[in-house]
Motif scaffolding. Structure first.
Motif, PDB file in Angstrom:
ATOM      1  N   PRO A  61     -14.251 -40.724  21.806  1.00 30.81           N
ATOM      2  CA  PRO A  61     -14.711 -40.475  20.435  1.00 30.81           C
ATOM      3  C   PRO A  61     -14.414 -39.056  19.973  1.00 30.81           C
ATOM      4  CG  PRO A  61     -16.351 -41.712  21.654  1.00 30.81           C
ATOM      5  CD  PRO A  61     -15.306 -41.330  22.645  1.00 30.81           C
ATOM      6  N   THR A  62     -14.545 -38.086  20.853  1.00 30.95           N
ATOM      7  CA  THR A  62     -14.267 -36.696  20.484  1.00 30.95           C
ATOM      8  C   THR A  62     -12.805 -36.516  20.120  1.00 30.95           C
ATOM      9  OG1 THR A  62     -16.026 -35.894  21.917  1.00 30.95           O
ATOM     10  CG2 THR A  62     -14.340 -34.310  21.272  1.00 30.95           C
ATOM     11  N   THR A  63     -11.932 -37.135  20.897  1.00 26.42           N
ATOM     12  CA  THR A  63     -10.493 -37.027  20.610  1.00 26.42           C
ATOM     13  C   THR A  63     -10.169 -37.674  19.273  1.00 26.42           C
ATOM     14  OG1 THR A  63      -9.974 -37.037  22.963  1.00 26.42           O
ATOM     15  CG2 THR A  63      -8.184 -37.589  21.445  1.00 26.42           C
ATOM     16  N   ARG A  64     -10.729 -38.860  19.038  1.00 29.12           N
ATOM     17  CA  ARG A  64     -10.449 -39.539  17.773  1.00 29.12           C
ATOM     18  C   ARG A  64     -10.916 -38.697  16.587  1.00 29.12           C
ATOM     19  NH1 ARG A  64     -12.336 -44.020  20.536  1.00 29.12           N
ATOM     20  NH2 ARG A  64     -14.278 -44.086  19.331  1.00 29.12           N
ATOM     21  N   LEU A  65     -12.102 -38.113  16.685  1.00 26.45           N
ATOM     22  CA  LEU A  65     -12.616 -37.290  15.589  1.00 26.45           C
ATOM     23  C   LEU A  65     -11.760 -36.047  15.387  1.00 26.45           C
ATOM     24  CD1 LEU A  65     -16.465 -37.558  16.217  1.00 26.45           C
ATOM     25  CD2 LEU A  65     -15.180 -38.541  14.318  1.00 26.45           C
ATOM     26  N   ASN A  66     -11.330 -35.425  16.470  1.00 26.86           N
ATOM     27  CA  ASN A  66     -10.472 -34.243  16.345  1.00 26.86           C
ATOM     28  C   ASN A  66      -9.127 -34.607  15.725  1.00 26.86           C
ATOM     29  OD1 ASN A  66     -12.283 -32.339  17.335  1.00 26.86           O
ATOM     30  ND2 ASN A  66     -11.697 -32.711  19.470  1.00 26.86           N
ATOM     31  N   ASN A  67      -8.616 -35.787  16.071  1.00 28.55           N
ATOM     32  CA  ASN A  67      -7.359 -36.237  15.457  1.00 28.55           C
ATOM     33  C   ASN A  67      -7.535 -36.467  13.961  1.00 28.55           C
ATOM     34  OD1 ASN A  67      -6.028 -36.134  17.897  1.00 28.55           O
ATOM     35  ND2 ASN A  67      -6.236 -38.326  18.331  1.00 28.55           N
ATOM     36  N   GLN A  68      -8.678 -37.034  13.593  1.00 25.68           N
ATOM     37  CA  GLN A  68      -8.954 -37.243  12.169  1.00 25.68           C
ATOM     38  C   GLN A  68      -9.111 -35.911  11.440  1.00 25.68           C
ATOM     39  OE1 GLN A  68     -12.437 -39.836  12.222  1.00 25.68           O
ATOM     40  NE2 GLN A  68     -11.157 -41.580  11.640  1.00 25.68           N
ATOM     41  N   LYS A  69      -9.723 -34.952  12.114  1.00 25.42           N
ATOM     42  CA  LYS A  69      -9.870 -33.623  11.522  1.00 25.42           C
ATOM     43  C   LYS A  69      -8.504 -33.015  11.241  1.00 25.42           C
ATOM     44  CE  LYS A  69     -11.834 -29.026  12.374  1.00 25.42           C
ATOM     45  NZ  LYS A  69     -12.596 -28.177  13.324  1.00 25.42           N
ATOM     46  N   THR A  70      -7.593 -33.110  12.201  1.00 25.16           N
ATOM     47  CA  THR A  70      -6.235 -32.588  12.007  1.00 25.16           C
ATOM     48  C   THR A  70      -5.522 -33.344  10.892  1.00 25.16           C
ATOM     49  OG1 THR A  70      -6.094 -31.966  14.328  1.00 25.16           O
ATOM     50  CG2 THR A  70      -4.023 -32.198  13.141  1.00 25.16           C
ATOM     51  N   GLU A  71      -5.694 -34.651  10.886  1.00 27.88           N
ATOM     52  CA  GLU A  71      -5.067 -35.493   9.865  1.00 27.88           C
ATOM     53  C   GLU A  71      -5.529 -35.097   8.468  1.00 27.88           C
ATOM     54  OE1 GLU A  71      -4.872 -39.876  10.531  1.00 27.88           O
ATOM     55  OE2 GLU A  71      -6.186 -39.919   8.756  1.00 27.88           O
ATOM     56  N   LEU A  72      -6.836 -34.893   8.295  1.00 27.96           N
ATOM     57  CA  LEU A  72      -7.369 -34.506   6.991  1.00 27.96           C
ATOM     58  C   LEU A  72      -6.902 -33.118   6.601  1.00 27.96           C
ATOM     59  CD1 LEU A  72      -9.119 -34.862   4.510  1.00 27.96           C
ATOM     60  CD2 LEU A  72     -11.123 -34.213   5.872  1.00 27.96           C
ATOM     61  N   SER A  73      -6.917 -32.194   7.561  1.00 24.13           N
ATOM     62  CA  SER A  73      -6.475 -30.829   7.274  1.00 24.13           C
ATOM     63  C   SER A  73      -5.036 -30.818   6.784  1.00 24.13           C
ATOM     64  CB  SER A  73      -6.620 -29.957   8.521  1.00 24.13           C
ATOM     65  OG  SER A  73      -6.153 -28.653   8.280  1.00 24.13           O
ATOM     66  N   GLU A  74      -4.179 -31.562   7.470  1.00 28.65           N
ATOM     67  CA  GLU A  74      -2.768 -31.611   7.069  1.00 28.65           C
ATOM     68  C   GLU A  74      -2.611 -32.258   5.700  1.00 28.65           C
ATOM     69  OE1 GLU A  74      -0.941 -33.680  10.290  1.00 28.65           O
ATOM     70  OE2 GLU A  74      -0.853 -31.894  11.594  1.00 28.65           O
ATOM     71  N   ALA A  75      -3.415 -33.276   5.421  1.00 34.71           N
ATOM     72  CA  ALA A  75      -3.331 -33.941   4.122  1.00 34.71           C
ATOM     73  C   ALA A  75      -3.746 -33.004   2.990  1.00 34.71           C
ATOM     74  CB  ALA A  75      -4.209 -35.191   4.121  1.00 34.71           C
TER      75      ALA A  75
END
Length: 448
Positions: A36-50
């Motif tokens: 879950p931590t990895t998935r959330l961190n990936n989403q954080k990166t995804e949103l930041s890049e967007a």
């Protein structure tokens, strides 16, 4: 079938089921091989890049609660250092302002505006547009939960009430044209020269329906009810401004089509949304009420005492039914009075023991009574008030500082009187008085 052959088939079936189960387990493992931590961190990166991917930033028309409020356009330009430049059409300040934001990770990933900026005007509970929203503000939020991307848009849900909010890519024109939204606001409100009455007319390609239309500028909200007997459709619409017209939420549904974008026509003041196959919806002016009532009869001779009051220092002054012309005329009165004096109320007494009269009260000077007679226009469902005297003196002329506003009550074409469905904080019924030949309308409480 021989027993040996039966065993063969059963063995093959069991083998196939095992293979399917293995494949399902493999898919599940691939699906959940991230913590879950990895998935959330990936989403954080995804949103930041967007957020950083759009050169001109992002635009959102934020309808905080489209059952009571309209939409507010916000523009955002995000930077990698955690700052954001923001502008909105909340009020006359459409300039960009800089503040800070953060992408936060909790049970989900969220975009949070961490220092005060324009978006916080919608979440401040001390900043409310009408008494009913006291301590609630504009029902807005400054934290938005990230729900992914679709067709180039970023999808959020608000933390406060789980409303969907979409960011679309902004353009340079969006930033340059934002002040035009407030010009459009005045077109929605309507100028002094426009008729007071509006209707919403829908066409599903074969049938036309008409609805009354009432707009409240303070909340950017409109109500529209069918005027046809036996047709009970109504619309409650949050209004958002654009440089070329308005956006409504929820959409007006006509003939199975949802119409939300209305284009303004300055020639006649109308707003039109067009679908396909002849489907349309138009907000337009009309010169008389869509529904005429008998409420004017309260003023006719032989009726019981009626007392109607408009008060400058109370909730009637903020009524959405008041016309811009009323406010302009009040300013004229005050401009002509000596310093320290101002108009305080306009009250209409019908069938009082001393007659029917318009009672003007002031701050800093004595009140004045304009005694009148009330005649009926039965066909037009109007009352026509005619001058008798000022304070009982038939030789006194109308005071100069009241002449401009008083003439609307003496309109030779008469006055429409209507009991409204809304209330103004108190339980007293609300009535409006409207000049039949001009865009003058005043809201009153019926106090007797």
């Amino acid at each position: 079938m021989k027993m040996k052959q039966l065993y063969k088939y059963l063995f093959a079936a069991v083998l196939i089921l095992q293979l399917i189960a293995c494949n399902d387990n493999t898919d599940a493992e691939q699906l959940f091989n991230e913590t879950p931590t990895t998935r959330l961190n990936n989403q954080k990166t995804e949103l930041s890049e967007a957020l950083l991917s759009s050169p001109q930033g992002w635009k959102a028309v934020y309808f905080t609660d489209n059952t009571v409020l309209g939409g507010y356009t916000h523009l955002f330009r995000f930077a990698a250092d955690g700052t954001v430049v923001m502008a909105s059409d909340f009020d006359s300040d459409t300039d960009p302002h800089k503040s800070e934001y953060a992408i936060q990770v909790g049970s989900t990933v969220s975009l949070t505006f961490t220092t005060k900026n324009r978006i916080h005007l919608l979440s401040d509970s001390n900043n409310y547009p009408i008494p009913a929203l006291r301590a609630k503000g504009y029902l807005g939020d400054f934290q938005f939960l990230y729900y992914g991307q679709e067709n180039g848009e970023i999808i959020f849900r608000t933390n406060r009430n789980n409303q969907e909010l979409r960011f679309v890519k902004a353009t340079a024109e969006d930033w340059a044209d934002l002040p035009k939204n407030l010009v459009m606001e005045q077109n929605v409100i309507g100028g002094e020269e426009r008729p007071l009455f509006r209707l919403l007319e829908t066409n599903d390609g074969t049938t036309t329906h008409k609805f009354d239309f009432s707009f409240a500028a303070a909340t950017r909200f409109a109500t529209s009810n069918s005027i046809e007997s036996g047709y009970s459709v109504s619309y409650d619409l949050g209004i958002g401004y654009t440089p070329t017209g308005i956006i409504v939420s929820p959409a007006v549904e006509v003939g199975g089509q949802k119409l939300s974008n209305f284009t303004y026509n300055d020639a006649d003041g109308s707003f039109t949304a067009t679908g396909t196959g002849g489907v349309s919806a138009v907000i337009k002016y009309t010169t008389k009420p869509l529904v005429l009532t008998d409420d004017y009869k309260y003023l006719l001779a032989g009726q019981p005492l009626s007392w109607f009051g408009f008060f400058v220092d109370d909730y009637t002054i903020d009524s959405p039914a008041n016309s811009p012309l009323l406010y302009a005329e009040l300013e004229k009165v005050n401009a002509m009075l000596p310093a320290g004096q101002s108009i305080a109320s306009i009250q209409i007494y019908a069938n009082h023991s001393i007659g029917t009269f318009i009672y003007y009260t002031f701050v800093g000077r004595n009140p004045l009574q304009h005694h009148v007679t009330a005649e009926e226009d039965a066909d037009g469902k109007k009352v026509i008030l005619k001058h008798k005297s000022w304070n009982g003196n038939t030789t006194v002329a109308t005071p100069a500082f009241l002449a401009s506003i008083d003439k609307y009550f003496m309109d030779p074409e008469g006055l429409y009187v209507k009991a409204e469905s809304f209330r103004l904080y108190y339980s007293d019924p609300v009535y409006t008085f409207t000049s039949a030949s001009s865009p003058f309308r005043m809201t009153t409480w019926k106090l007797q």
